[in-house]
Write a protein that holds these residues in place. Structure first.
Motif, mmCIF file in Angstrom:
data_model
loop_
_atom_site.group_PDB
_atom_site.id
_atom_site.type_symbol
_atom_site.label_atom_id
_atom_site.label_comp_id
_atom_site.label_asym_id
_atom_site.label_seq_id
_atom_site.Cartn_x
_atom_site.Cartn_y
_atom_site.Cartn_z
ATOM 1 N N GLU A 114 0.846 -1.187 0.000
ATOM 2 C CA GLU A 114 0.000 0.000 0.000
ATOM 3 C C GLU A 114 0.882 1.238 0.000
ATOM 4 N N LYS A 115 0.258 2.400 -0.120
ATOM 5 C CA LYS A 115 0.970 3.662 0.052
ATOM 6 C C LYS A 115 0.103 4.593 0.884
ATOM 7 N N SER A 116 0.731 5.617 1.447
ATOM 8 C CA SER A 116 0.003 6.548 2.320
ATOM 9 C C SER A 116 -0.225 7.867 1.606
ATOM 10 N N GLY A 128 2.993 9.557 0.727
ATOM 11 C CA GLY A 128 3.880 8.998 -0.276
ATOM 12 C C GLY A 128 3.998 7.492 -0.168
ATOM 13 N N GLU A 129 4.883 6.925 -0.976
ATOM 14 C CA GLU A 129 5.103 5.487 -1.005
ATOM 15 C C GLU A 129 6.088 5.072 0.093
ATOM 16 N N LYS A 131 9.257 2.438 1.334
ATOM 17 C CA LYS A 131 10.411 1.775 0.741
ATOM 18 C C LYS A 131 10.243 0.265 0.780
ATOM 19 N N GLN A 143 5.787 0.239 5.883
ATOM 20 C CA GLN A 143 4.329 0.290 5.787
ATOM 21 C C GLN A 143 3.673 -0.191 7.079
ATOM 22 N N ASN A 149 11.032 11.180 4.861
ATOM 23 C CA ASN A 149 10.492 11.040 3.504
ATOM 24 C C ASN A 149 11.134 12.038 2.545
ATOM 25 N N LYS A 207 10.260 8.613 -0.619
ATOM 26 C CA LYS A 207 9.694 7.382 -0.078
ATOM 27 C C LYS A 207 9.868 7.382 1.440
#
Length: 514
Positions: free
Chosen positions: A439-441, A444-445, A447, A452, A486, A490
């Motif tokens: 998933e991503k937030s 941002g994504e 690593k 996550q 970040n 990432k």
């Protein structure tokens, strides 16, 4: 002239004893051994605030003192004078001083103050040799600056601060929260015998590391130095030149805090404006404009720096901290509320999710958490054993509860645990934390998957009103130690090796909960 030998002999014996106890002949200040405040004010002619007097008394009365201080309240100033007090008042004393790397911290700050005393009061140091970061009366009586190596092995750092023994022994540590744990481990071997004192000073930026653990465990006396109690701030006058000022403090309140709105309840990190600051003003910048006068009431720090630089206490959350102390405290409070009503029994309407962090044989621990909706049981731990034995223990715990699924860290030694559990009828999944994220937030994504998972833990504590975690100090310390970054586009959180260095252990509880 007739010599009275009967009277002379006891005097010669007394003089001989004095020379053995104090070979340098500098011992005329022994009357101040129980009065560091008197030595500093009467002999050195210095001023001390009430907080600094409390600090002096604590060092006199306690083996270990922690000074949590805001900026410019005089902690380093006083530490230097305590070093000289101990050196001059206790025959045979050895004083070891250190500061967090680089060496310039020690040379410029603490030893800058010691050198100032040496220059102002040469009469106190008759017969004392000075060389670099050393004041020496004899080979066994001295104040020494000890540098902390930034390289080398852990064992070398331990050895540099162990094996110190003297009738009177003192360790002074400036910026103590950034001093490696090995230094404290080394000095611990010196703290058991004789008259030993240790003073650790720091600005409380984060709740982690050996100093925080000593405070948490009650193994040191803690003295709190706050700018809001300093006489310069209380009176608005420059009573102690060079210390914190009222104008600077008022400016920081305006820039780094907000006043709570009506009906907003203060949280743990808030403070009530002292009466003497109500109506105080400060300039906004070099243009000569002024902020509005401060109004009475409660204020909330909006920048972490205000908490440690002005209040002298830990911030609820630093700018790079992943999980806020405020969120943790709220979740622990909900856990206690549940226990008051139901005891430590999980909610009956939901099934549990089992989280398992697997340890190898050694100092690391196997940790299991069971989460029932939002409510989390206390951690179940056991020392690292053969993974098959760990799987058997995990299966037993699983079968004693109503469990929806088990999620097992499958990295390294944990690779076979989930399959073993599945073969015995458990619903168990292997989680490979180094794999790609799923998933991503909004920020941002990630690593890797581990980033996550820890971010999901953060968001659960931040946003879920049912999140309830046990009052586990080791878990809390691990959560507070995690930072994120970040800047590369990432999201990365503190890796395991970094956390192990900070915590002096593996973050097993953190990963089991995540």
């Amino acid at each position: 002239m007739r010599i009275d030998k009967a009277r002379l002999f006891p005097l010669l014996v007394e003089e001989l004893v004095d020379k053995v106890a104090d070979p340098s002949g500098v011992g005329e200040y022994t009357q101040y051994q129980d009065d560091p405040e008197g030595f500093i004010t009467e002999v050195l002619g210095e001023q001390l605030t009430d907080d600094l007097r409390e600090l002096c008394r604590s060092v006199r009365d306690n083996k270990v003192t922690i000074a949590k201080s805001s900026n410019a309240t005089g902690k380093t100033f006083t530490a230097a004078r305590l070093a000289v007090w101990f050196f001059l008042c206790f025959p045979g004393a050895q004083v070891y001083t250190a500061a967090a790397p680089p060496e310039d911290n020690l040379r410029r700050l603490l030893w800058g103050e010691i050198n100032d005393i040496y220059s102002k009061h040469p009469e106190l140091f008759d017969g004392v040799q000075k060389s670099g970061l050393t004041l020496q009366k004899s080979p066994l009586e001295f104040v020494a600056g000890v540098t902390i190596p930034s390289s080398g092995t852990r064992e070398e750092r331990v050895a540099k601060f162990s094996g110190k023994h003297a009738p009177y022994l003192m360790f002074l540590f400036d910026e103590g929260d950034a001093i490696p744990d090995e230094v404290y481990e080394g000095t611990e071997t010196c703290m058991s015998g004789g008259h030993v004192r240790q003073l650790i000073m720091f600005n409380p930026r984060a709740q982690r590391g050996e100093v925080y653990r000593r405070e948490r465990n009650g193994t040191a006396n803690v003295v709190h130095l706050s700018a809001l109690r300093h006489p310069n701030v209380v009176t608005g006058k420059d009573i102690i030149p060079g210390a914190v000022t009222r104008e600077r403090t008022v400016k920081r309140i305006n820039e780094w805090c907000r006043r709570l709105v009506p009906d907003e309840k203060p949280t743990q990190d808030c403070f009530e404006l002292p009466d003497f600051l109500v109506g105080a003003v400060s300039e906004t910048d070099i243009t000569g404009k002024f902020y509005e006068p401060l109004k009475p009431g409660w204020y909330k720090p909006m920048a972490a720096i205000f908490s440690y630089a002005v209040l002298g206490r830990y911030p609820a959350m630093s700018s790079s901290q992943l999980i806020s102390r405020e969120w943790i405290d709220a979740a622990v409070g909900r856990w206690h509320t549940h226990v008051e009503k139901c005891g430590e029994k999980p909610p009956e309407s939901v099934l549990a999710i089992q989280g398992i962090d697997v340890a190898a044989m050694g100092n690391d621990q196997n940790v299991t958490f069971f989460r029932w909706g939002g409510w989390v049981e206390r951690a179940i731990t056991w020392q690292g054993v053969d993974p098959d034995a760990g799987a058997i223990r995990s299966i037993d715990l699983y079968r004693r509860r109503r469990v929806l699924r088990a999620c097992v860290d499958g990295t390294g030694v944990g690779a076979g645990v989930a399959p073993h559990m599945a073969r015995k009828g458990c619903v168990a999944y292997t989680v490979m934390v180094a794999n790609a994220p799923t998933e991503k937030s909004d920020m941002g994504e990630f690593k890797i998957l581990r980033d996550q998972l820890l971010w999901a833990l953060r968001e659960w504590l931040r946003t879920d009103p049912s999140a309830a975690i046990p009052p586990d100090e080791m878990l809390i310390e691990e959560m507070l130690a995690v930072e994120y970054d970040n800047s590369t586009g990432k999201i990365r959180v503190s890796d395991k090796d970094t956390l192990k260095e900070i915590l002096a252990r593996s973050p097993d509880r953190l990963m089991a909960l995540a």
